[in-house]
Each structure stands twice: as structure tokens, then as C-alpha cells.
Motif scaffolding. Structure first.
Motif, PDB file in Angstrom:
ATOM      1  N   ALA A 102       0.825  -1.209   0.000  1.00  0.00           N
ATOM      2  CA  ALA A 102       0.000   0.000   0.000  1.00  0.00           C
ATOM      3  C   ALA A 102       0.857   1.255   0.000  1.00  0.00           C
ATOM      4  CB  ALA A 102      -0.930  -0.002   1.211  1.00  0.00           C
ATOM      5  N   ASP A 103       1.979   1.212   0.682  1.00  0.00           N
ATOM      6  CA  ASP A 103       2.881   2.358   0.716  1.00  0.00           C
ATOM      7  C   ASP A 103       3.371   2.701  -0.685  1.00  0.00           C
ATOM      8  OD1 ASP A 103       4.218   4.383   2.011  1.00  0.00           O
ATOM      9  OD2 ASP A 103       5.973   3.162   2.486  1.00  0.00           O
ATOM     10  N   ILE A 104       3.643   1.685  -1.481  1.00  0.00           N
ATOM     11  CA  ILE A 104       4.089   1.905  -2.863  1.00  0.00           C
ATOM     12  C   ILE A 104       2.937   2.395  -3.722  1.00  0.00           C
ATOM     13  CG2 ILE A 104       4.972   0.752  -4.921  1.00  0.00           C
ATOM     14  CD1 ILE A 104       6.578  -1.091  -3.118  1.00  0.00           C
ATOM     15  N   VAL A 105       1.773   1.779  -3.582  1.00  0.00           N
ATOM     16  CA  VAL A 105       0.623   2.142  -4.409  1.00  0.00           C
ATOM     17  C   VAL A 105       0.224   3.593  -4.178  1.00  0.00           C
ATOM     18  CG1 VAL A 105      -1.834   1.694  -4.764  1.00  0.00           C
ATOM     19  CG2 VAL A 105      -0.230  -0.212  -4.633  1.00  0.00           C
ATOM     20  N   VAL A 106       0.224   4.024  -2.923  1.00  0.00           N
ATOM     21  CA  VAL A 106      -0.256   5.371  -2.593  1.00  0.00           C
ATOM     22  C   VAL A 106       0.814   6.422  -2.821  1.00  0.00           C
ATOM     23  CG1 VAL A 106      -1.129   6.824  -0.725  1.00  0.00           C
ATOM     24  CG2 VAL A 106      -1.948   4.471  -0.961  1.00  0.00           C
ATOM     25  N   ARG A 107       2.060   6.141  -2.402  1.00  0.00           N
ATOM     26  CA  ARG A 107       3.105   7.163  -2.410  1.00  0.00           C
ATOM     27  C   ARG A 107       4.108   7.012  -3.540  1.00  0.00           C
ATOM     28  NH1 ARG A 107       1.766   5.780   2.641  1.00  0.00           N
ATOM     29  NH2 ARG A 107       1.077   7.457   4.019  1.00  0.00           N
ATOM     30  N   PRO A 167      -2.736   3.789  -7.757  1.00  0.00           N
ATOM     31  CA  PRO A 167      -3.973   3.339  -7.110  1.00  0.00           C
ATOM     32  C   PRO A 167      -5.014   2.760  -8.056  1.00  0.00           C
ATOM     33  CG  PRO A 167      -3.281   5.474  -6.240  1.00  0.00           C
ATOM     34  CD  PRO A 167      -2.403   5.187  -7.417  1.00  0.00           C
ATOM     35  N   HIS A 168      -5.094   3.244  -9.293  1.00  0.00           N
ATOM     36  CA  HIS A 168      -6.139   2.750 -10.193  1.00  0.00           C
ATOM     37  C   HIS A 168      -5.949   1.277 -10.532  1.00  0.00           C
ATOM     38  CE1 HIS A 168      -2.952   3.651 -13.125  1.00  0.00           C
ATOM     39  NE2 HIS A 168      -3.548   2.773 -13.908  1.00  0.00           N
TER      40      HIS A 168
END
Length: 884
Positions: A285-290, A366-367
Motif C-alpha cells: 500500500a505504501d508503494i501504491v499510494v506514495r 492506485p487505479h
């Protein structure tokens, strides 16, 4: 053998079910089925009927919401939190028995919610029904109730949602039903239902009230109380801890549970991110968001090493990533992957395509969160990821993960239980501690629904079982059902230091024990707690004795073993003295023998972060300028030489070099924000141009070399060299072999003269210097290396060039200076070999990156205290500290 008569026990909550099943097994109650009332209604409805679970509801809302017209909610329907708000509203309406479709004409908001409800119901599987539909189906099959349930007992409930009450009344007409309330209050609607009510006497536990300093102190005192009960022989299954909002204390109990070594079961589940699978999902999630960076990828690989996109990469493949490169942009990854060769990989095979595919997938953002999760996660980690995507938008999945819970794997029936107050009210225990009894925490306040406010549907109609009344009812129930002891606890201050009020539930309990934070506990919950509360006991332990001895030695003026005195001729010391040295390591040996030992014998070094800095520090700026100078010099030498280059040619070479260096730097190292980075590159170009243009008339017709390796150092480029870099360079009479890189070396065409320059990007000293207290050894050592490699016949000029001024500080009489340095190096070698690895003038200074190992504020206190004794022990070395 006759079959056991069937009966049904209805309870509330997972804990009550597990404990009821255990009790039934122990008592041999064959034929008893234990379930919630919702499960009983579904069983009677028959077929493939299912209740609408939270995940399915959120998934359906997520699917239909974009295409469903929401009227006045249209502008906010795609905002984060809308899915959760809609799910809460629908649950409230269904539990309260509110028919949204029939009331849709009352208000546009209700029309929008009714439209969403219809779309959700159409999206859900056919057998998944609302409570009102389940009740209708169950009542239509009420004739089968005796065969399905036998007799039914509802135990431990204080209330039942309005949607289920018609079914209770219908069942009471068909089967024997009993509402076992015990000392709990009986709902008013039950009197006309035909259900038999079994009352019981209230328990009379010992009740005491206490106040702790903070919520964390409450948790500590709670575990001390648990330990005291366990020590007195109370079974863990008889001990419960509860509060209205467990999330406020979960982190405290998680941290203390490991130290206490107590099986503390979280009835409501532990945060998913506290488990390895949850951390794997959080890393992704850290990679996906940031966005993708090296540090985030390393964290993901550590947790998902065997994921499909990375499974084919060989062991140790992470070494192909430059350690100090952030790799935070797609261009940086493209440059890295483009220059990777098969020999760079551990198995000498090209895996760049596999790594590129993984990087490209992670960079989608994120998409593509669902696709990324399916590729990189599996098992429970993938399940957590899917739940997080259902609970909120992909762009906020990192925040959503923090709110997810999962079972902690402990057996509730044999463990101390930490739970919400509602669970304890349904499944009482003999000993209970109720914490968080502060105003606004217990009971909690009533809030309007987020989508249907009070003026549209009164809150009492939409939420007939409000949370504040439930909290009060649970509190009274716990006091009436706990058999032996109840402790009421509150915090005197909150996390911000404010003084919260007492809960109104404590109004009748005025006598309150004041628990001091530093009080000695009668029963410590862990060894750490015991030793912290009993300093005299801790003081007798070996760790405390060692710490006290170190502290005492630090306070003495004499040098001791805690200041760097070691045994003579220690093998590790002799080994690091025998290694090939650099000018930097020899400077450390002269000015801080203790740091020399730490750095080269123990291998200590300061960590280098890969996060993007705001500005480059002095060392990084120097590296950048040196790289530009080296490349520009090679460009000029390839085009006719620096000696014949004019100012325009120099500037052109500097500009070309700066562009190439910037591209390499951006792909391998961290860079500041774009505006600051551009300004930094401009400053580097200016300094490099001034450095190359300075003093070219000294050696006309000369040839210039940059970053010249000697003494065994590997060349940094394929440029021509004036000597064989593998030839050793040994300082006579010292036993030291040196190696390094000369910033710039100019050699006359007849090889009669040589100019050694060391670039300095900082400010020049106020006066002339020779060794500057041992800080400046490069000029002399590099001059010696040039003479050793080119011959004694060559005349050497060594200088420090400060291009900012510009200023060129020449070293007068290098031979004399070398003789002085040799004497000091001999003395330093002898002192260290004899065991004097003591503090020097650079120990604890502003640029000492190992000062963390020293006492606090060492430069102003500790180092000054030890200075005289250290200088006396290093009497043959100390004079260089004052040398010009």
C-alpha cells in the motif's frame, strides 16, 4: 439409544458462542445448537438464504455507486468514506425496520438512499437478504420451527433490534421460548410477545474505583491486576478487561502483552497491520499510494520475497540497486534497468526484463490496486488487501488497512480476555476491570447519521438502540453479572495532557484510589516492570553494574577502559593498522583514535538514508563538484588539453560534464526538490569552471589528470593514467601503506614538474596552513605518492584549491612536512597498538557522526573532562593537534 432432544441457545457475540459451546461440551448437552438470533432467522428462512455481510455490502456499494444517481449526494458520492457511510446508513435502516422505498417521497435524500438500496439489492446474490426479508421468509416457514429449533432459549441479551421482534413473537406461538435475562433489564416489548422470561438475582461483586495517570498507565495497572489474580490462583478464563471503545487502548495492550508474556485475547481482533501478513499488505500500500522507491521496494521484498513477479529473481538480487539511490522516479528506474548487464546479477544471467515488469506494475498506482495486490500478495495478506479495497478507495488504502482487524489466534475460553463492554455484558466473568471511564468515552455521545440527519428521520427512529444507552446498559449489566470483583478505572489526563472529566457512571463511586505512576507495584506484570519499580534489585544485576561502572568512569578525569583503553597488541587493532590506509583514515587516527577503532575495527558507520533531502550537505556537495571536475577535465584532455583551453572551452566542457553527472546522480543518489537541485547544479558548474580556469599558466604544455588512483585503488573511468595504479605506496618508517584518489594532477610535458591539487568546496582558512592540526594530510601524502610513483627527480608543487574565493594554498617544503607527519604517524601507531584508543579533538565534535556512542553533550562535558589525561597518554601525538 434414543436421539437427544433438539434445543437451541441464542447468544450474542463470538465470545459468548465459544464459551457456550465449551460449556455444552463439558456438560454433554447433545442436541444443543448455539447461534445468534440472526443465524436462527436465516436457518428458518431456509434454502440458500444468507444475511448481508459487511464485505458483500461494501463490495456491492462500490460497484453500483458510480452509476447510481444520488441527487443532492451526487457531488460527494465518490469521496473517501462514502462507501462506509452508505453501509452504516443501510444497516441502521434495516435494523430499525425503516422501509426506505415507502418513505422515498418524504425527502429527496431518502429517495437517493432508496435508489442506492435498490441498486445494492440487485447487485447482491439472490439468496442474500435484508433482515426484513429474512423475517418474512422465516415467518412463511414458521411451521418448521419445532423441527429446526426444538425449544429455544435466548440468553445474555439485553435488547434485540426491532427488525427481529416480529419473528420472536411468531416463534413464541409455535415453540417453547425462554428469555433468560438473569439480572439484566427486560425489554418492554417482550411482555406482550408470549415469551417466558427467566429472571435471576444480581451478583454482589466487590467494587472499587481507581484513577491512573494516563491511558497507558491504565493499561499497565490493568496488567498488574491481571498478574496478581493469576498469582493468587485465579483461572485466566475468569478474568476480563473491557471498555466502551477498545481501539483507544489496543496499541497499549499490544505492546505490553509481549513484554508481560500473558495470553491476552483480543475478542474484537487485533489490528491487521500488527501481523506479518498485514505488514506485507501495508508495504504494498505504501508503494501504491506514495509511489515506488528503493526503500519501499526493499521493504516489500523482505515481506513478499516469493511473490510471483519476484520469484524468478536470484537470491541476493537486491545488490544490483545502488545503496544510496532513492529510485523514486520512473526515469531513475529506466536508467538503472538500461545499464544493468548480466554480470551485475548474482547468477550472471540477465533478469532486467523481470525486474522491469515488476517495477512497471508497481508504478501503475492506485487505479491498478486490485491488479497489483493479486500479483504480489497471496494467502491471508491477499485477503487483507481485498478487504481494504472494499472498505475504502484505493487511493487511501494505507489508511484503510490500519482500521482492519483479524483474529489473534488465541483461545478465548482459556485466556484473559480484552473486549468491548457489550461482549462482556453478554458473556460475564468472575473478575472484571472496566477502563476508560472518562466523560465522552463511556458512555459515548450520540451522533446523527452521516447521510440521514435527524430532521429527515428522527435519530430515535433510525437508531432505536443508541450507543450511549447501550453503554449505560452494558455498564449496569457487567456490575450485576460479575461474580467476584469489579475494578472501575479512569485516566486523570489524556494523551495531550488535558484533565478529562469523570464518567457520569462513576457518580455513585466517590471513593477513588489514586494510583501513582511511579508507585512500587505489589505484583509487577513483567520482569521489566519489576526491575523498573525496584531500582535496588536492578542495581544488583550485571547489566546495571556494568552501566554504573561506565557512568562512574565517564565522570572521572582519568582515562579508563570505558574511554578506549584496551589491551596491548590486540589482534583486531593490529589488523586495522595493517590495512591499506587513506588520508581520511590517517587523519582519524591522529585526531580521534577512538573513532578510528570504532569505524575500522568495529565497522561502525552512520546510516545513509535514501529519502530525498531538502538540500545536499557539505560532503555531498563536494562529491558533486568533484564528479563534474573529473568529467570536465577528461572532456578537455580529449579535445586538446586543459593547458590550451580557453574560458569558453572550459565552460562548455563543464556544462556537458554537469549534465552527464546530474543524470547519473539522479539515477543513483537522492536529490533535492527540482528548484533547489537546479540551483545546486548551477553552483557546481560555477565552482568547477573557476577551479579549472585557475592557474593554468603554471605548467604550460602540461597534461592534466583527474581522480587519479594510486596504491591499489580502482580507476573510476577508462581515462589514461600517468602510472600503474596497482603499485603499492608505502610511507617509509611508519608501516602504513596508503591508497586513494588525487583530485587533479598536472604533469609538465618534459615530466620535470608536477602540480598536485586537492579541491576544497568550503571556505578557505583565514591564514596559511601546513597540516592544520592534522586535518590536512592530503597535500603532503599525495605529493609523496606522486614522487614515489614518478621518481625523485620530479619537482612537485602541492596545494589546496578553494575555487569559491578563488585561493590556492601552496604547501612549502613538502619533504619537511612529510618528515613531521611520519613522526606523528609512528607515534599514533605505537600508541594505538599499546591500547590507547582514546578521544581526540575531533571526538564528539560537530562532524562526529559516531557521537551517539558518547555521553550526551560530549563535546562540552565529557571530552573536555578527558582531554588532559588523553593528551598525556598520547603525548607524542598530541602536538600535531596544535600544529599550523
Amino acid at each position: 439409544m434414543t436421539a437427544a432432544k433438539r434445543s437451541t441457545l441464542v447468544v450474542y457475540g463470538r465470545l459468548a458462542m465459544r464459551e457456550a459451546r465449551l460449556a455444552a461440551a463439558r456438560n454433554g448437552q447433545h442436541g444443543l445448537q448455539i447461534m445468534s438470533f440472526e443465524q436462527a432467522a436465516v436457518r428458518l428462512a431456509g434454502g440458500f438464504t444468507r444475511a448481508i455481510d459487511e464485505e458483500s455490502l461494501r463490495s456491492a456499494i462500490q460497484t453500483v455507486l458510480p452509476e447510481t444517481p444520488m441527487g443532492e449526494l451526487e457531488d460527494i458520492k465518490m469521496l473517501p468514506g462514502m462507501i462506509g457511510a452508505a453501509a452504516d446508513t443501510l444497516h441502521k435502516a434495516w435494523r430499525a425496520g425503516v422501509d426506505l422505498a415507502s418513505r422515498s417521497a418524504d425527502h429527496p435524500r431518502l429517495e437517493a438512499i432508496a435508489r442506492l438500496e435498490a441498486a445494492v439489492l440487485a447487485e447482491l446474490p439472490g439468496g442474500m437478504m435484508r433482515p426484513v426479508d429474512i423475517v418474512a421468509a422465516a415467518i412463511s416457514r414458521i411451521a418448521h420451527a419445532p423441527a429446526i429449533f426444538g425449544s429455544m432459549e435466548i440468553s445474555g441479551l439485553t435488547e434485540l433490534s426491532p427488525c427481529w421482534r416480529p419473528l420472536v413473537k411468531a416463534l413464541a406461538q409455535r415453540i417453547s421460548m425462554q428469555w433468560t435475562s438473569g439480572p439484566r433489564p427486560v425489554p418492554a416489548w417482550l411482555r406482550e410477545s408470549g415469551v417466558a422470561v427467566a429472571r435471576g438475582d444480581a451478583e454482589a461483586p466487590a467494587i472499587r474505583s481507581v484513577s491512573a495517570a494516563t491511558a497507558y498507565h491504565e493499561a499497565i495497572e490493568t496488567l498488574r491486576w491481571v498478574r496478581s489474580l493469576l498469582a493468587s490462583g485465579v483461572s485466566p478464563a475468569d478474568i476480563a478487561i473491557a471498555t466502551a471503545s477498545p481501539a483507544d487502548y489496543d496499541d497499549n495492550f499490544l505492546a505490553l502483552r509481549a513484554d508481560a508474556n500473558i495470553d491476552l485475547h483480543f475478542v474484537h481482533g487485533v489490528p491487521a497491520v500488527t501481523t506479518r501478513d498485514g505488514q506485507a499488505a501495508a508495504a504494498l500500500a505504501d508503494i501504491v499510494v506514495r509511489g515506488l522507491s528503493q526503500s519501499r521496494l526493499r521493504r516489500l521484498v523482505a515481506l513478499c520475497r516469493d511473490s510471483a513477479p519476484l520469484a524468478s529473481l536470484p537470491d541476493g538480487w537486491m545488490r544490483v540497486l545502488p545503496s544510496d539511490a532513492p529510485l523514486s522516479t520512473p526515469s531513475a528506474w529506466n536508467k538503472l534497468l538500461a545499464r544493468l548487464a548480466p554480470d551485475d546479477w548474482p547468477d550472471s544471467m540477465d533478469h532486467a526484463a523481470v525486474l522491469r515488469a515488476a517495477v512497471d506494475l508497481l508504478a501503475k498506482g492506485p487505479h491498478a490496486a486490485q491488479e497489483i495486490g493479486e500479483a504480489f500478495l497471496k494467502g491471508r495478506a491477499l485477503s487483507i488487501w481485498r478487504k481494504a479495497l472494499l472498505a475504502g478507495p484505493a487511493g487511501a488504502i494505507d489508511s484503510t488497512l490500519e482500521s482492519l482487524k483479524q483474529d489473534d489466534g488465541l483461545e478465548a475460553c482459556v485466556s484473559v480476555a480484552w473486549m468491548p463492554a457489550s461482549a462482556l455484558a453478554a458473556s460475564p466473568r468472575r473478575f472484571a476491570r472496566l477502563i476508560g471511564l472518562n466523560s465522552s468515552r463511556w458512555p459515548r455521545g450520540i451522533a446523527e447519521d452521516r447521510l440521514i440527519p435527524d430532521h429527515i428521520i428522527p435519530t430515535d427512529d433510525l437508531d432505536p438502540l443508541p450507543v450511549n444507552l447501550a453503554d449505560r446498559r452494558d455498564f449496569d449489566t457487567i456490575l450485576a453479572t460479575t461474580g467476584s470483583e469489579v475494578v472501575l478505572s479512569r485516566a486523570r489526563r489524556d494523551s495531550d495532557g488535558r484533565l478529562p472529566g469523570r464518567s457520569p457512571l462513576l457518580a455513585t463511586y466517590d471513593e477513588e484510589a489514586y494510583l501513582r505512576r511511579n508507585a512500587v507495584p505489589a505484583h509487577a506484570f513483567s520482569e521489566t516492570d519489576r526491575l523498573m519499580a525496584r531500582p535496588q534489585e536492578f542495581a544488583a544485576g550485571p547489566q546495571a553494574l556494568s552501566a554504573r561502572s561506565c557512568w562512574r568512569d565517564w565522570r572521572l578525569a582519568d582515562v579508563t577502559a570505558h574511554d578506549g583503553l584496551i589491551r596491548s597488541d590486540h589482534p583486531l587493532v593490529l589488523a586495522i593498522l595493517a590495512r591499506i590506509q587513506s588520508a581520511s583514515s590517517l587523519k582519524t587516527l591522529l585526531r580521534s583514535p577512538l573513532n578510528f577503532l570504532w569505524r575500522y575495527a568495529l565497522g561502525w558507520k552512520s546510516p545513509q538514508g535514501s529519502a530525498e533531502p531538502l538540500v545536499l550537505d557539505a560532503l555531498q556537495t563536494g562529491d558533486l563538484v568533484h564528479l563534474v571536475l573529473d568529467r570536465a577535465l577528461r572532456i578537455l584532455e580529449a579535445e586538446g588539453g586543459l593547458a590550451s583551453a580557453d574560458e569558453a572551452a572550459i565552460q562548455a566542457a563543464v556544462n556537458e560534464a554537469a549534465g552527464a553527472v546530474a543524470a547519473e546522480w539522479e539515477s543513483e543518489r537522492s536529490v533535492p526538490p527540482a528548484v533547489i537541485w537546479g540551483r545546486t547544479l548551477g553552483d557546481a558548474r560555477a565552482l568547477a569552471g573557476q577551479a579549472l580556469a585557475y592557474g593554468n599558466d603554471h605548467l604550460p604544455g602540461s597534461r592534466s589528470f583527474g581522480e587519479v588512483p594510486f596504491g591499489g585503488s580502482e580507476p573510476k573511468s577508462e581515462a589514461a593514467l600517468p602510472w600503474d595504479p596497482s603499485v603499492p605506496v608505502i610511507i617509509p618508517d611508519t608501516g602504513f601503506q596508503i591508497a586513494g584518489y588525487i583530485d587533479r594532477l598536472d604533469i609538465a610535458d618534459d615530466r620535470s614538474r608536477a602540480l598536485v591539487r586537492d579541491y576544497k568546496t568550503g571556505k578557505p582558512p583565514k591564514g596559511d596552513i601546513r597540516v592544520n592540526g592534522g586535518r590536512e594530510l592530503q597535500r603532503c601524502l599525495y605529493a609523496f605518492a606522486v614522487r614515489a610513483l614518478l621518481g625523485d627527480h620530479i619537482a612537485i608543487s602541492a596545494s589546496l584549491l578553494y575555487p569559491r574565493e578563488p585561493m590556492d594554498l601552496q604547501l612549502d617544503d613538502p619533504d619537511t612536512v612529510l618528515a613531521e607527519i611520519k613522526a606523528y604517524l609512528q607515534a599514533a601507531r605505537t600508541a594505538l597498538a599499546s591500547g590507547a584508543a582514546l578521544p581526540g579533538p575531533d571526538t564528539g565534535g560537530d562532524y562526529d557522526d559516531l557521537a551517539l556512542a558518547l555521553p550526551a553533550n560530549a563535546g562540552a562535558t565529557y571530552c573536555k573532562r578527558k582531554q588532559a589525561a588523553a593528551a598525556e597518554r598520547l603525548s607524542n601525538v598530541a602536538p600535531i593537534w596544535e600544529a599550523e
